[in-house]
Enzyme design. Sequence first.
Site, mmCIF file in Angstrom:
data_model
loop_
_atom_site.group_PDB
_atom_site.id
_atom_site.type_symbol
_atom_site.label_atom_id
_atom_site.label_comp_id
_atom_site.label_asym_id
_atom_site.label_seq_id
_atom_site.Cartn_x
_atom_site.Cartn_y
_atom_site.Cartn_z
ATOM 1 N N HIS A 18 0.853 -1.191 0.000
ATOM 2 C CA HIS A 18 0.000 0.000 0.000
ATOM 3 C C HIS A 18 0.887 1.237 0.000
ATOM 4 O O HIS A 18 2.117 1.137 -0.046
ATOM 5 C CB HIS A 18 -1.000 -0.031 1.157
ATOM 6 C CG HIS A 18 -0.394 -0.035 2.537
ATOM 7 N ND1 HIS A 18 0.298 1.034 3.051
ATOM 8 C CD2 HIS A 18 -0.371 -0.980 3.501
ATOM 9 C CE1 HIS A 18 0.706 0.762 4.275
ATOM 10 N NE2 HIS A 18 0.324 -0.474 4.569
ATOM 11 N N HIS A 21 4.121 1.431 2.074
ATOM 12 C CA HIS A 21 5.282 0.666 1.596
ATOM 13 C C HIS A 21 5.895 1.330 0.362
ATOM 14 O O HIS A 21 7.115 1.385 0.199
ATOM 15 C CB HIS A 21 4.886 -0.762 1.207
ATOM 16 C CG HIS A 21 4.121 -1.478 2.274
ATOM 17 N ND1 HIS A 21 2.905 -2.055 2.043
ATOM 18 C CD2 HIS A 21 4.399 -1.665 3.586
ATOM 19 C CE1 HIS A 21 2.468 -2.599 3.171
ATOM 20 N NE2 HIS A 21 3.352 -2.371 4.117
ATOM 21 N N CYS A 126 3.609 -9.030 20.572
ATOM 22 C CA CYS A 126 2.688 -8.616 19.499
ATOM 23 C C CYS A 126 3.207 -9.230 18.214
ATOM 24 O O CYS A 126 4.318 -8.913 17.771
ATOM 25 C CB CYS A 126 2.621 -7.093 19.366
ATOM 26 S SG CYS A 126 1.779 -6.603 17.827
ATOM 27 N N CYS A 129 4.049 -6.708 15.363
ATOM 28 C CA CYS A 129 5.379 -6.090 15.424
ATOM 29 C C CYS A 129 6.467 -7.154 15.456
ATOM 30 O O CYS A 129 7.631 -6.841 15.280
ATOM 31 C CB CYS A 129 5.541 -5.256 16.696
ATOM 32 S SG CYS A 129 4.420 -3.886 16.826
ATOM 33 N N CYS A 144 -1.208 -3.681 21.877
ATOM 34 C CA CYS A 144 0.037 -3.177 21.298
ATOM 35 C C CYS A 144 -0.162 -1.718 20.899
ATOM 36 O O CYS A 144 -1.170 -1.380 20.284
ATOM 37 C CB CYS A 144 0.393 -4.026 20.071
ATOM 38 S SG CYS A 144 1.471 -3.173 18.930
ATOM 39 N N HIS A 147 -0.265 -1.599 16.790
ATOM 40 C CA HIS A 147 -1.335 -2.272 16.064
ATOM 41 C C HIS A 147 -2.695 -2.159 16.737
ATOM 42 O O HIS A 147 -3.709 -2.550 16.151
ATOM 43 C CB HIS A 147 -0.978 -3.745 15.833
ATOM 44 C CG HIS A 147 0.139 -3.901 14.860
ATOM 45 N ND1 HIS A 147 1.460 -3.884 15.243
ATOM 46 C CD2 HIS A 147 0.139 -4.018 13.517
ATOM 47 C CE1 HIS A 147 2.220 -4.006 14.174
ATOM 48 N NE2 HIS A 147 1.447 -4.078 13.115
ATOM 49 N N LYS A 300 -2.572 5.733 11.420
ATOM 50 C CA LYS A 300 -1.570 5.137 10.536
ATOM 51 C C LYS A 300 -2.286 4.246 9.536
ATOM 52 O O LYS A 300 -3.132 3.442 9.898
ATOM 53 C CB LYS A 300 -0.592 4.283 11.351
ATOM 54 C CG LYS A 300 0.481 3.673 10.466
ATOM 55 C CD LYS A 300 1.309 2.627 11.185
ATOM 56 C CE LYS A 300 2.311 2.010 10.227
ATOM 57 N NZ LYS A 300 2.628 0.631 10.524
ATOM 58 N N LYS A 303 -2.826 -2.297 7.334
ATOM 59 C CA LYS A 303 -3.748 -3.370 7.033
ATOM 60 C C LYS A 303 -4.626 -3.701 8.239
ATOM 61 O O LYS A 303 -5.823 -3.893 8.111
ATOM 62 C CB LYS A 303 -2.937 -4.590 6.631
ATOM 63 C CG LYS A 303 -3.794 -5.742 6.258
ATOM 64 C CD LYS A 303 -2.920 -6.909 5.937
ATOM 65 C CE LYS A 303 -3.789 -8.084 5.616
ATOM 66 N NZ LYS A 303 -4.632 -7.797 4.480
HETATM 67 N N1 MSP Z 1 9.367 -6.493 7.877
HETATM 68 C C1 MSP Z 1 9.506 -5.342 8.668
HETATM 69 C C2 MSP Z 1 10.766 -4.603 8.302
HETATM 70 C C3 MSP Z 1 12.023 -5.387 8.413
HETATM 71 S S1 MSP Z 1 13.412 -4.494 7.897
HETATM 72 C C4 MSP Z 1 14.680 -5.395 8.367
HETATM 73 C C5 MSP Z 1 8.306 -4.416 8.461
HETATM 74 N N2 MSP Z 1 7.600 -4.607 7.369
HETATM 75 S S2 MSP Z 1 6.270 -3.807 6.964
HETATM 76 O O1 MSP Z 1 5.876 -4.348 5.705
HETATM 77 O O2 MSP Z 1 5.315 -3.860 8.012
HETATM 78 O O3 MSP Z 1 6.666 -2.326 6.838
HETATM 79 C C6 MSP Z 1 7.664 -1.929 5.954
HETATM 80 C C7 MSP Z 1 7.849 -0.444 5.981
HETATM 81 O O4 MSP Z 1 6.671 0.216 5.553
HETATM 82 C C8 MSP Z 1 8.186 0.094 7.369
HETATM 83 O O5 MSP Z 1 9.253 1.016 7.261
HETATM 84 C C9 MSP Z 1 6.947 0.821 7.762
HETATM 85 O O6 MSP Z 1 7.224 1.916 8.583
HETATM 86 C C10 MSP Z 1 6.447 1.280 6.399
HETATM 87 N N3 MSP Z 1 5.034 1.616 6.484
HETATM 88 C C11 MSP Z 1 3.971 0.773 6.670
HETATM 89 N N4 MSP Z 1 2.847 1.539 6.789
HETATM 90 C C12 MSP Z 1 3.180 2.846 6.686
HETATM 91 C C13 MSP Z 1 2.455 4.033 6.556
HETATM 92 N N5 MSP Z 1 1.147 4.091 6.698
HETATM 93 N N6 MSP Z 1 3.143 5.167 6.228
HETATM 94 C C14 MSP Z 1 4.495 5.157 5.954
HETATM 95 N N7 MSP Z 1 5.189 4.052 6.068
HETATM 96 C C15 MSP Z 1 4.622 2.950 6.696
HETATM 97 O O7 MSP Z 1 8.076 -3.553 9.295
#
Ligand code: MSP
Length: 651
Positions: A18, A21, A126, A129, A144, A147, A300, A303
């Site tokens: 999304h 990411h 959690c 996380c 958490c 989340h 935030k 999902k």
């Molecule tokens: N798998 C771990 C990261 C491991 S790195 C060694 C993880 N994955 S994640 O898919 O949940 O998130 C990946 C990245 O996307 C994180 O940096 C997270 O902060 C970012 N984002 C997820 N949702 C977000 C927003 N709504 N806004 C901006 N970035 C956010 O965490």
Amino acid sequence: MSKYYVTTPIYYVNDLPHVGHIYTTVVCDTLARYHRMVGDDVYFLTGTDEHGQKIQRAAAEQGVTPIQLADRVVERYTELWKELDITHDDLLRTSQPRHHMAVQEMVRRIAERDDFYVDRHEGWYCSGCEAFYTEKELTEEKHCPVHERPAEWEEEENVFFRLSKYQDALIEWYDQDPSPVLPLSRRNEVRSFVESGLRDLSVSRTKVEWGVPFPDKPGHTVYVWLDALTNYLSALGFGSDDSSLFDRYWQDDEGQRVHVIGKDILRFHAVYWPAFLMSAGLPLPTCVFAHGWWLRDDRKMSKSVGNVTRPDHLVESFGADALRLFLLRDMVFGQDANFSDEAFVDRYNSDLANGLGNTLSRLVTLSRRAFENRTPPKVAWDAELMTSANRAIDEYREGMEKYAFQRGLEALWRLLGETNQFLVSHEPWKLLKQPEERQHVAEVLATSLEVVRLVATALLPILPETAPKVLAALGVDAVASSEALRWGGLPVDSPLAEGESLFPRIDKKKYFADVTEPPTEGGAKTSSKDSGESAAAEVIAPIESEIAFDDFTKVDLRVADVKAAEEVPKSKKLLKLTLELDGVERTVVAGIKQQYAPEDLVGKQVIIVANLAPAKLMGIESQGMVLAASVGGAAVVLGTAQRVPSGTRVR
Ligand code: MSP
């Protein structure tokens, strides 16, 4: 040549990508492109985080194996990065053998330092996380804080890492100048967390099988964060026979090692990761930059909250570059920002249609009229505008180097605004009729065109598809180099083609009246026409709250015969269906084009909501809605087990 290693976090494969990411990846791609432009030796890594409890559970819920789930989601990531022109050098998957080898090497090195011990462990976990929390860190309801879901009490025997031993060394690291953790507000946050006392960290799990086996500890799996963080090394060949990339990008004393992450994963990157590296005797990152969150309705986007924006409809309507620009320009890097489709369209109109597009076409038209379809002949530049332009490019460079993209981009658009003012004050459109003013017109147009060339060059890392088109309109090859960022590259007296409109203005009212897909959940795009199989990455959505039977009966569901079907022009998702219900025809527009060709449907029976208020989709009035199962965002149309008269009610 300075080494510049830049990484995104690796993305969990329990979710389709999304905007959150996409943001980190666009930022890293822009950094990688910018650093290549200024001559650095760049390596850009992204990847997927495939192990751990969260993925194991998500796969079980969907009735697939974790690797099947991961394969599906990775396919979507790979496709999306292509659509968004992401230029990563590698996409690491933690399920790959090269990664397993690296993690085991990391564990061995830490073990050699005697930094592990085994102990009983209990605490609140959690799985969102993949982290333990102290009771104090949870909300009052034991949820958490990230989340907003209940944490689970866990007890098991674990391997512990002596994190507390690294407390002083970490503080010393944070205190370096320049700070390796940015922005400074985050550095301070993490510093006080460490200063308040570190507890040793549990780094193995016995209840999670999906992961890397812990060397010499049968029955233990490496904790998913120790596993995941090591990706930054495994992609470079750490622990393998070929250490050339590792030596080049991780071991170079002068090199930059930059991790761009979201603020929710700061502790892992700015506390655990450097401590693991110190223990393993390896260099530390030179920069961990934690950006803010994209919010929707002030929460935030995530999902688990269910408020995510899948950007497909925006990319489809405006192109990848418009999304890239919006993300970089509308978030102050480091702070949170609200995502809205309206702000997106406003940004597109103001910066691309008006700011860049109009200035370009206005100048090309004027120059073609004044100088027989060519750029102006050699002249002196307007010194004032030239000075402003050089200043703006300096600000842009500083913005790119200090992770202040918004500031850098603002400087470029301020310069375009100044150029328009300059044109208004000189009125070349009036002067070009006076032969004695030819020199003056040439100076005004050449200086303004050169500004556009510079701006477009500076935008190459941000708008990789359209900035070269702007340059082509000026008769300039797109060269991303420091040289091209210097004043004076506009070709003199060279042919100018008739300009195409690169960024047609969007009529906002009309766009939102016609917009087809809902901007949040449900717009997830998949590539395959075979629907569910390769797309089912979505965890099943929770059941909605209870309704009375009377409420259900208000929805009039009917069987309809598909008489005709055709594609809706200019839409990637919509088909227009002509349906018959008990002898009466009606038109229904359905977002199923990616899964069905029109001929697949003609002659079939479908189920529709027959009493839904009509809605206009891409200018066509849709009188009802076809029911379909949404499998990872891909539609599987519902029908009847055997033919029934059209118009039959469904209950
Ligand atoms: N798998 C771990 C990261 C491991 S790195 C060694 C993880 N994955 S994640 O898919 O949940 O998130 C990946 C990245 O996307 C994180 O940096 C997270 O902060 C970012 N984002 C997820 N949702 C977000 C927003 N709504 N806004 C901006 N970035 C956010 O965490």
